[in-house]
Design a protein around this motif. Sequence first.
Motif, PDB file in Angstrom:
ATOM      1  N   THR A 113      95.569  -4.953  34.113  1.00  0.00           N
ATOM      2  CA  THR A 113      96.434  -3.821  34.471  1.00  0.00           C
ATOM      3  C   THR A 113      97.076  -4.054  35.829  1.00  0.00           C
ATOM      4  N   PHE A 114      98.363  -3.694  35.928  1.00  0.00           N
ATOM      5  CA  PHE A 114      99.092  -3.712  37.195  1.00  0.00           C
ATOM      6  C   PHE A 114      99.379  -2.269  37.572  1.00  0.00           C
ATOM      7  N   ALA A 115      99.001  -1.871  38.784  1.00  0.00           N
ATOM      8  CA  ALA A 115      99.182  -0.483  39.216  1.00  0.00           C
ATOM      9  C   ALA A 115      99.939  -0.439  40.538  1.00  0.00           C
ATOM     10  N   VAL A 116     100.754   0.612  40.698  1.00  0.00           N
ATOM     11  CA  VAL A 116     101.554   0.801  41.909  1.00  0.00           C
ATOM     12  C   VAL A 116     101.432   2.257  42.353  1.00  0.00           C
ATOM     13  N   ASN A 128     102.733   7.409  41.227  1.00  0.00           N
ATOM     14  CA  ASN A 128     101.788   6.415  40.719  1.00  0.00           C
ATOM     15  C   ASN A 128     102.231   5.899  39.357  1.00  0.00           C
ATOM     16  N   GLY A 129     101.925   4.648  39.085  1.00  0.00           N
ATOM     17  CA  GLY A 129     102.170   4.089  37.761  1.00  0.00           C
ATOM     18  C   GLY A 129     101.227   2.924  37.508  1.00  0.00           C
ATOM     19  N   ALA A 130     100.812   2.770  36.256  1.00  0.00           N
ATOM     20  CA  ALA A 130      99.945   1.648  35.879  1.00  0.00           C
ATOM     21  C   ALA A 130     100.327   1.191  34.479  1.00  0.00           C
ATOM     22  N   LEU A 131     100.438  -0.114  34.301  1.00  0.00           N
ATOM     23  CA  LEU A 131     100.778  -0.714  33.015  1.00  0.00           C
ATOM     24  C   LEU A 131      99.713  -1.740  32.671  1.00  0.00           C
ATOM     25  N   GLY A 132      99.157  -1.634  31.459  1.00  0.00           N
ATOM     26  CA  GLY A 132      98.112  -2.565  31.051  1.00  0.00           C
ATOM     27  C   GLY A 132      98.144  -2.848  29.568  1.00  0.00           C
ATOM     28  N   VAL A 133      97.415  -3.880  29.175  1.00  0.00           N
ATOM     29  CA  VAL A 133      97.269  -4.251  27.765  1.00  0.00           C
ATOM     30  C   VAL A 133      95.783  -4.493  27.510  1.00  0.00           C
ATOM     31  N   THR A 134      95.230  -3.819  26.484  1.00  0.00           N
ATOM     32  CA  THR A 134      93.828  -4.007  26.128  1.00  0.00           C
ATOM     33  C   THR A 134      93.733  -4.979  24.958  1.00  0.00           C
ATOM     34  N   PHE A 135      92.974  -6.051  25.148  1.00  0.00           N
ATOM     35  CA  PHE A 135      92.727  -7.037  24.100  1.00  0.00           C
ATOM     36  C   PHE A 135      91.278  -6.881  23.653  1.00  0.00           C
ATOM     37  N   SER A 136      91.070  -6.595  22.378  1.00  0.00           N
ATOM     38  CA  SER A 136      89.732  -6.327  21.857  1.00  0.00           C
ATOM     39  C   SER A 136      89.234  -7.460  20.977  1.00  0.00           C
ATOM     40  N   ALA A 137      87.943  -7.737  21.080  1.00  0.00           N
ATOM     41  CA  ALA A 137      87.287  -8.671  20.165  1.00  0.00           C
ATOM     42  C   ALA A 137      86.954  -7.918  18.875  1.00  0.00           C
ATOM     43  N   LYS A 138      86.514  -8.635  17.878  1.00  0.00           N
ATOM     44  CA  LYS A 138      86.179  -8.029  16.586  1.00  0.00           C
ATOM     45  C   LYS A 138      84.871  -7.244  16.684  1.00  0.00           C
ATOM     46  N   ASN A 139      84.849  -6.092  16.026  1.00  0.00           N
ATOM     47  CA  ASN A 139      83.613  -5.323  15.872  1.00  0.00           C
ATOM     48  C   ASN A 139      82.875  -5.944  14.692  1.00  0.00           C
ATOM     49  N   ASP A 140      81.768  -6.621  14.959  1.00  0.00           N
ATOM     50  CA  ASP A 140      81.046  -7.329  13.898  1.00  0.00           C
ATOM     51  C   ASP A 140      80.413  -6.399  12.869  1.00  0.00           C
ATOM     52  N   ALA A 141      80.135  -5.152  13.235  1.00  0.00           N
ATOM     53  CA  ALA A 141      79.532  -4.213  12.281  1.00  0.00           C
ATOM     54  C   ALA A 141      80.530  -3.780  11.218  1.00  0.00           C
ATOM     55  N   THR A 142      81.819  -3.730  11.572  1.00  0.00           N
ATOM     56  CA  THR A 142      82.849  -3.281  10.622  1.00  0.00           C
ATOM     57  C   THR A 142      83.793  -4.405  10.209  1.00  0.00           C
ATOM     58  N   ASN A 143      83.681  -5.575  10.848  1.00  0.00           N
ATOM     59  CA  ASN A 143      84.593  -6.694  10.596  1.00  0.00           C
ATOM     60  C   ASN A 143      86.039  -6.285  10.878  1.00  0.00           C
ATOM     61  N   TYR A 144      86.236  -5.519  11.936  1.00  0.00           N
ATOM     62  CA  TYR A 144      87.532  -4.936  12.276  1.00  0.00           C
ATOM     63  C   TYR A 144      87.913  -5.326  13.698  1.00  0.00           C
ATOM     64  N   GLN A 145      89.188  -5.654  13.891  1.00  0.00           N
ATOM     65  CA  GLN A 145      89.682  -5.969  15.221  1.00  0.00           C
ATOM     66  C   GLN A 145      90.968  -5.207  15.474  1.00  0.00           C
ATOM     67  N   SER A 146      90.994  -4.434  16.546  1.00  0.00           N
ATOM     68  CA  SER A 146      92.194  -3.689  16.902  1.00  0.00           C
ATOM     69  C   SER A 146      93.257  -4.626  17.439  1.00  0.00           C
ATOM     70  N   ALA A 147      94.499  -4.323  17.134  1.00  0.00           N
ATOM     71  CA  ALA A 147      95.622  -5.067  17.709  1.00  0.00           C
ATOM     72  C   ALA A 147      95.707  -4.745  19.200  1.00  0.00           C
ATOM     73  N   PRO A 148      96.388  -5.586  19.991  1.00  0.00           N
ATOM     74  CA  PRO A 148      96.520  -5.291  21.424  1.00  0.00           C
ATOM     75  C   PRO A 148      97.128  -3.907  21.647  1.00  0.00           C
ATOM     76  N   GLU A 149      96.595  -3.216  22.666  1.00  0.00           N
ATOM     77  CA  GLU A 149      97.010  -1.846  22.967  1.00  0.00           C
ATOM     78  C   GLU A 149      97.747  -1.827  24.304  1.00  0.00           C
ATOM     79  N   LEU A 150      99.037  -1.518  24.272  1.00  0.00           N
ATOM     80  CA  LEU A 150      99.847  -1.424  25.482  1.00  0.00           C
ATOM     81  C   LEU A 150      99.814   0.023  25.955  1.00  0.00           C
ATOM     82  N   HIS A 151      99.515   0.229  27.246  1.00  0.00           N
ATOM     83  CA  HIS A 151      99.449   1.600  27.760  1.00  0.00           C
ATOM     84  C   HIS A 151     100.097   1.696  29.130  1.00  0.00           C
ATOM     85  N   PHE A 152     100.685   2.861  29.388  1.00  0.00           N
ATOM     86  CA  PHE A 152     101.292   3.167  30.680  1.00  0.00           C
ATOM     87  C   PHE A 152     100.854   4.558  31.100  1.00  0.00           C
TER      88      PHE A 152
END
Length: 195
Positions: A113-116, A128-152
């Motif tokens: 995240t970059f914040a100003v 104030n402002g902050a821009l970030g991207v969340t990268f998630s690993a796979k949840n092994d219990a559900t075999n599910y992986q979220s796509a990258p999440e862009l947030h501001f």
Amino acid sequence: MYRLSATHVFNGQVLGGTPALNITQHYAWGELTVDGVIRSDIAGRLTDMANGFSDTTITLLIGWHDGNLHYSLGATIYLPTGLYGTADVTVGPPPSIDDALNFGKNRFAVDPTFAVTWFNPMTGLQINGALGVTFSAKNDATNYQSAPELHFEGSIIQQFANGFALGAAGYAYTQRCQTGILVDVHSDPPMSAEA
């Protein structure tokens, strides 16, 4: 919800900025109640209650200061330490539900995240402002992986001499996979999408 957070600001500089480390742990509790009718002979109320720890976060950051302008670059690491269970729903009769409430996500993630912040101490105006991207690993219990999440996240705040402040805050969020389509990635069964 309770929150325990510890921050250490290091002496010295890294890349001309001040390095810091934060570790945060939440403890939460909640109740979920759902009323519904599936068919004429299957209806009722489902309730799940839980309390426990959420995922632990570790944030590494470097902050820079230039007059009224303050900015930082950091990365939050999410450790899968929180209460998690795959939901178990029985349609019934009677209907029942268990482990629908989770305070953890059962997966590692990193959120650069970059914040100003611009703050004028003479007028009390803060932007104030902050821009970030969340990268998630796979949840092994559900075999599910979220796509990258862009947030501001952003806010404008006017602070007053008496200690009060008035402001407005906003949040924007989107998820994108490699093809640019707004979806999550689930590997079992294989999924495809076309634009």
